[in-house]
Design a protein around this motif. Structure first.
Motif, mmCIF file in Angstrom:
data_model
loop_
_atom_site.group_PDB
_atom_site.id
_atom_site.type_symbol
_atom_site.label_atom_id
_atom_site.label_comp_id
_atom_site.label_asym_id
_atom_site.label_seq_id
_atom_site.Cartn_x
_atom_site.Cartn_y
_atom_site.Cartn_z
ATOM 1 N N MET A 685 -4.236 13.557 2.351
ATOM 2 C CA MET A 685 -2.726 13.030 1.868
ATOM 3 C C MET A 685 -2.038 12.543 3.246
ATOM 4 S SD MET A 685 -1.593 16.284 -0.411
ATOM 5 C CE MET A 685 0.089 16.039 -0.066
ATOM 6 N N THR A 686 -2.456 12.989 4.318
ATOM 7 C CA THR A 686 -1.856 12.523 5.741
ATOM 8 C C THR A 686 -2.227 11.165 5.556
ATOM 9 O OG1 THR A 686 -2.087 14.705 6.556
ATOM 10 C CG2 THR A 686 -1.693 12.869 8.028
ATOM 11 N N SER A 687 -3.548 10.947 5.436
ATOM 12 C CA SER A 687 -4.027 9.435 5.735
ATOM 13 C C SER A 687 -3.216 8.427 4.575
ATOM 14 C CB SER A 687 -5.709 9.374 5.338
ATOM 15 O OG SER A 687 -6.133 10.080 6.391
ATOM 16 N N ARG A 689 -0.531 8.824 3.065
ATOM 17 C CA ARG A 689 0.826 8.832 3.163
ATOM 18 C C ARG A 689 1.167 7.709 4.283
ATOM 19 N NH1 ARG A 689 5.858 13.225 4.429
ATOM 20 N NH2 ARG A 689 7.304 11.586 4.759
ATOM 21 N N ALA A 690 0.245 7.775 5.500
ATOM 22 C CA ALA A 690 0.514 7.127 6.786
ATOM 23 C C ALA A 690 0.085 5.544 6.417
ATOM 24 C CB ALA A 690 -0.362 7.574 7.801
ATOM 25 N N PHE A 691 -0.805 5.365 5.809
ATOM 26 C CA PHE A 691 -1.298 4.051 5.323
ATOM 27 C C PHE A 691 -0.185 3.532 4.278
ATOM 28 C CE2 PHE A 691 -5.286 5.332 7.496
ATOM 29 C CZ PHE A 691 -5.368 4.108 8.328
ATOM 30 N N GLU A 693 2.870 3.945 4.153
ATOM 31 C CA GLU A 693 4.004 3.394 4.890
ATOM 32 C C GLU A 693 3.634 2.109 5.454
ATOM 33 O OE1 GLU A 693 5.886 6.319 7.185
ATOM 34 O OE2 GLU A 693 6.141 7.724 5.312
ATOM 35 N N ILE A 694 2.542 2.180 6.156
ATOM 36 C CA ILE A 694 1.817 0.988 6.772
ATOM 37 C C ILE A 694 1.997 -0.354 6.105
ATOM 38 C CG2 ILE A 694 0.089 -0.105 8.076
ATOM 39 C CD1 ILE A 694 -0.611 2.869 9.372
ATOM 40 N N ASP A 697 4.918 -2.452 5.383
ATOM 41 C CA ASP A 697 5.358 -3.445 6.421
ATOM 42 C C ASP A 697 5.075 -4.970 5.922
ATOM 43 O OD1 ASP A 697 5.641 -4.976 8.354
ATOM 44 O OD2 ASP A 697 4.319 -3.668 10.005
ATOM 45 N N LEU A 700 2.084 -7.241 7.803
ATOM 46 C CA LEU A 700 0.932 -6.610 7.977
ATOM 47 C C LEU A 700 0.004 -7.781 7.621
ATOM 48 C CD1 LEU A 700 -0.518 -3.849 8.629
ATOM 49 C CD2 LEU A 700 -0.965 -3.619 6.124
ATOM 50 N N TYR A 708 -6.873 -1.078 4.847
ATOM 51 C CA TYR A 708 -5.970 0.243 4.654
ATOM 52 C C TYR A 708 -5.896 0.545 3.173
ATOM 53 C CZ TYR A 708 -4.953 -0.363 9.465
ATOM 54 O OH TYR A 708 -4.872 -0.488 10.781
#
Lengths: 900, 122
Positions: A685-687, A689-691, A693-694, A697, A700, A708
């Motif tokens: 879930m961390t990956s 969520r982080a990606f 959000e990225i 952008d 990108l 990603y």
């Protein structure tokens, strides 16, 4: 006239008849055909031992001397029986539930099985009953004497003492024979009950016959008798309300507390419903017994010469009228009254003396004497027999020493007042939970002493046992201590005076003592069982009902912490709350503190379970917990050897703590599992969520966008697989799997597995060695599940084999009813220490989490194999990592294998 | 002057995401994927800030942190602990071991950035 020898012969024949009846009843009961022996009528007739010779002969005398007052003696029992559901029913219920053997046992049992109380009640009963037994001996002797003096040929009057001795001896023999044949758990004596029922009939018939003869044979019918009553002095006797109330009270009390009445009413009772019949039948019996009392008295006074003893009118009237056979019948009636009373009283008293005095003494004298139970039975029987002999000997000595004096005539009522002293402790015990042993003992002793001093001793007359000076001026001249005018009250008649003071002081001391003392835990339990006798049907206890909670918690805590400790804790809590008394309010705070306190002894899980039973009132039997607590507490209470006790307790505590540790371990395992799941879920879930959000952008670069998005996709699949695995595992662990059993060729299954595992990352060169010819064999199982296990093993090898040129050998063969498949790679294998761990959940060994699994694969494999009736195991010593899968060829083989 | 951060994180995807965020923010990023040699790498790299995962192959993040705090040269090094266990007890555990900040996974990117900026500035 009736010659003495014939009289004796008739008596002997009558006694033999009683023997036969008793014997036949015993035999019947032994053969389990007690049937009508236990009928309510027999029960009612057995209650008639209330009517002793004192009532059979004495009622007429009483009427001749004091008019109608004799009715009070019948009024009390009538009230008690008519109101049976109020008191008697409860006594009988308790008697049966607690297996009470005597009234002393009832009191002792109620107050925490205190033997001291048993002894006190026994002493009161024996002291009260001895003169009463003497009275019966006297009446039999006197009635013999009547026949002797009436004979014209004047057969020599045998020595009266000798007659009494023979009677006492005969009664002893009869009582021992039928009262102590065996030790019945319920203390029931069918033979004796049957014999006294027969005697009840004889005495009723005798009295009625004399009455009928007197009314229609001597007088001229009912009208004439009524006229004579009106004309006689009996009609002039005033009714004194105080005496009527007092005497009715004494006779009600006596019917409840006389040991012999308790014996037939409670101990011999085989069915509570008999009380309903007795409630009308016994008053009817008493009414019939009293029907002709006044006519006999009045006619006797007018027909017989001045100075004739009215106590013997029942005999002397028929004799004077030349009715020898009727007199004989009356004699048998009186004989029956006397003997039935003596027999039952002796049994009841002997049980008490033996159980509460002789046996405890004997056992304590031979210290350390741990004998077999059989020996104790013999001892108890022997002590009963000796006690019966001793009680009759006491009665005889009393008779002999008092010389058959007039004092005996009054002894009936005096005796009643004596045993009535047991009433407060008895009534308090079954209706008031707060009654304590200390209170009961103090009340009993007080009442008994007042009775001795104010009624019993003075009954021997001035200059008898108390000097004239004491009676007149009080001991040492202290006026307010005069025995018959205590505290300056001298206007009452001596009997009422003694009754008033003994019962009120007894009750007052009992209540005060109970309020001021602290009951022991056993007492609390017993008090609860007695007071709530009707609520203690199995499974119908309501511990959680309001008000009782704090008490129940205390009772339980005492079992765990020990009485003193628990009481101190409860008192401190009550004081802290500002609550009066020793029971605090059961606030949540208090319960929490109590739980912690208990947890110190038995561990938190157990303490909580115990508390929860009371706090929530769970369906699980609180009674069981109470039983456990009470057992532990009885160990505390009764064990005199402190060391043995603490050892026992320590063992119990250790066992409870071990159980608690196990629960804690389970709880830790569960926490660890949840924590691992949380970790395994949060990582992807961390990956994601982080990606995500990225990716929001806008600047990108396109190439990274693509890359990603792929990562997110990959992690989503990982999440899904984890959830699937978890669900799969939970279903497998609960053995709730629906197996879809099919026939397949093992070769095809292995092909499928190798094919499926080939897309596992990392993509690197990896060779698999198989011997196809050995693989062609049928297997009947859930093939999908089996393939799942194979895939897991192949892909594990692909992922973890660390050889330079990784290679997996798959070897299959059949052994018995099983198929064995080995998976062996050429890597460095699994370290010995970890070999046992690998089948546990989340036991991933590798450093790189990139293997992709959550560490559930082998755990799932193990569960699948268990569901299929097979096994999976690590094979040590094969060079690389090696697993062996064993599966039954057919499901039935699995079942057979398990059975074998 | 470029701020230097060392990522100690075994999950490559997570490390990659953080690296992307920090590089874009102007940080110099070094990363390391296991626990056993983490301390050597920290001493060698001498970063301004460390981002430390708790569950690492080889050695747990807390052990690394405790040893790090025992070293006089590294006592004051700002360390951000990242944990996949987010209960308050885990936070207490991290702070007990000497963490400067504690962030539970999954995190918001802005949260990590703000925390690291603040730690490096202080």
């Amino acid at each position: 006239m009736v010659p003495f020898n014939i009289l004796v012969a008739v008596c002997l024949i009558y006694v033999c008849l009683l023997f036969l009846v008793a014997f036949a009843a015993e035999r019947r009961a032994e053969r389990g055909r007690a049937g009508w022996l236990r009928s309510p009528i027999i029960y009612t007739l057995s209650l008639s031992i209330y009517c002793t010779a004192w009532t059979f002969y004495g009622a007429v005398g009483y009427a001749a001397r004091s008019g109608l007052e004799f009715v009070t003696i019948y009024l009390g029992p009538t009230l008690v029986l008519v109101g049976w559901w109020l008191l008697l029913r409860k006594l009988v219920r308790i008697g049966q539930a607690q297996r009470v053997t005597s009234i002393a046992d009832l009191i002792s049992s109620r107050y925490g099985k205190s033997n001291l109380l048993g002894v006190i009640v026994t002493v009161i009963a024996v002291v009260g009953a001895t003169p009463y037994i003497a009275l019966q001996l006297q009446s039999v002797t006197l009635s013999f004497g009547v026949f002797a003096s009436g004979t014209p040929e004047g057969w020599a009057l045998p020595d009266q003492s000798a007659t009494a001795l023979w009677v006492a001896g005969g009664l002893t023999l009869f009582t021992i024979l039928f009262g102590t044949r065996n030790l019945d758990a319920n203390e029931r004596h069918h033979g004796v009950v049957m014999a006294i029922a027969l005697e009840a009939v004889v005495k009723l018939v005798a009295l009625l016959a004399v009455g009928v003869f007197v009314v229609w044979g001597v007088a001229d019918g009912v009208g004439d008798v009524m006229a004579r009553i009106d004309a006689s002095s009996i009609a002039d006797w005033p009714l004194v309300p105080g005496r009527w109330i007092g005497l009715t009270f004494v006779s009600s009390a006596a019917v409840l507390t006389l040991p012999r009445m308790f014996q037939v009413m409670v101990v011999e009772n085989s069915d509570e419903r008999h009380l309903a019949t007795a409630s009308w039948a016994f008053p009817l019996y008493l009414m019939l017994m009293s029907l002709f009392v006044l006519p006999i008295a009045v006619v006797g006074l007018s027909v017989l010469p001045e100075g004739a003893n009215p106590d013997l009118f029942v005999l002397t009237l028929p004799l004077a009228e030349g009715q020898g056979k009727l007199a004989m019948l009356a004699f048998l009636g009186g004989f029956s009254s006397a003997t039935s009373m003596v027999i039952v009283a002796a049994i009841a008293l002997a049980t008490m003396v033996s159980n509460h005095i002789v046996t405890p003494l004997w056992l304590s004298l031979r210290a350390g004497g741990a004998r077999a139970p059989g020996d104790v039975r013999g001892l108890v029987l022997m002590s009963r027999r000796v006690s019966i002999g001793a009680i009759l000997a006491l009665g005889y000595s009393y008779y002999h020493l008092s010389g058959g004096s007039a004092a005996l005539a009054a002894i009936g009522l005096i005796s009643f007042v004596g045993v009535a002293q047991i009433l407060p402790a008895m009534i308090g015990g079954i209706f008031w939970r707060g009654a304590t042993a200390v209170g009961a003992a103090m009340g009993l002793v007080t009442g008994f002493l007042v009775w001795l001093y104010a009624l019993y001793l003075p009954s021997f007359g001035a200059g008898g046992l108390l000097s004239e000076a004491i009676l007149r001026d009080g001991p040492a001249g202290i006026g307010w201590l005069r025995p018959q005018a205590l505290f300056g009250i001298d206007s009452l008649d001596p009997l009422l005076h003694a009754l008033f003071w003994s019962i009120s002081l007894n009750t007052g001391v009992f209540v005060a003592g109970s309020l001021l003392s602290f009951p022991s835990p056993v007492e609390r339990m017993q008090g609860l069982a007695f007071v709530n006798a009707f609520e203690h049907d199995p499974g119908a206890r309501g511990w959680s009902r309001g008000g009782a909670e704090a008490e129940d918690l205390l009772t339980m805590s005492q079992g765990i912490l020990g009485a003193e400790e628990a009481q101190r804790f409860f008192q401190a809590e009550a004081a802290a709350q500002g609550t009066a008394g020793y029971l605090p309010e059961t606030t949540p705070e208090f319960i929490e503190r109590l739980e912690r306190r208990l947890a110190g002894a038995v561990g938190t899980a157990t303490a909580h379970a115990m508390i929860a039973q009371f706090a929530v009132g769970a369906a699980v039997s609180a009674q069981d917990l109470m039983a456990v607590a009470s057992e532990a507490q009885q160990i505390l209470e009764y064990s005199t050897q402190l060391e043995a006790k603490s050892e026992e307790l320590a063992r119990t505590a250790r066992q409870l703590q071990e159980a608690n540790e196990k629960l804690k371990d389970l709880s830790v395992q569960k926490d660890t599992f949840l924590s691992q799941i949380s970790h395994e879920l949060r990582t992807p879930m961390t990956s994601i969520r982080a990606f995500s959000e990225i990716l929001m952008d806008p600047d990108l670069p396109g190439a990274l966008q693509q890359k990603y998005a792929e990562v997110i996709h990959e992690e989503t699949i990982r999440l899904t697989r984890l959830l699937d695995d978890l669900l799969d595992l939970s279903v497998l662990e609960n053995r709730k799997v629906q197996l879809s059993v099919k026939v397949a060729n093992l070769h095809d299954l292995l092909n499928k597995a190798v094919q499926a595992a080939s897309n596992t990352r990392p993509e690197r060169s990896f060779s698999i060695r198989r011997e196809f010819s050995a693989e062609h064999m049928p297997v009947i199982t859930d093939t999908d599940r089996l393939v799942q296990v194979f895939i897991n093993l192949v892909s594990n090898a692909r992922k973890y084999c660390d050889a330079e040129r990784p290679e997996l050998t798959i070897a299959a063969r059949r052994r018995g009813g099983r198929i064995i498949v080995d998976f062996i790679d050429n890597g460095s294998g699994i370290p010995k220490a970890s070999q046992r761990l690998i089948f546990e959940k989340f036991s991933r060994l590798t450093d790189t989490a990139r293997a992709g699994g959550a560490g559930l694969g082998l755990a799932i494999c193990r569960e699948i194999m268990a569901n299929l009736g097979g096994t999976i195991a690590y094979l040590p010593g094969q060079g690389g990592a090696a697993f062996r899968v064993s599966v039954p060829v057919r499901p039935e083989v699995a079942a057979e294998g398990e059975a074998a | 002057m470029t701020r230097r951060v060392l990522l100690i994180e075994d999950e490559p995807h997570i490390a990659e995401a953080i690296r992307y965020l920090l590089v874009r923010d102007g940080w110099a990023v070094a990363s390391h994927g296991e626990g056993r040699s983490a301390l050597e790498v920290i001493r060698r790299e001498a970063p301004d800030v460390v981002v430390l995962d708790v569950i690492l192959p080889g050695r747990s993040g807390y052990e690394i942190l405790e040893e790090l705090r025992a070293d006089p040269d590294l006592t004051s090094l700002p360390v951000l602990v990242l944990s996949a266990r987010g209960q308050s007890s885990d936070r207490a555990l991290a702070e007990g071991a000497g963490a400067s900040r504690f962030i539970a996974k999954p995190f918001a990117n802005a949260e990590i950035l703000a925390a690291l900026r603040q730690m490096a500035g202080a």
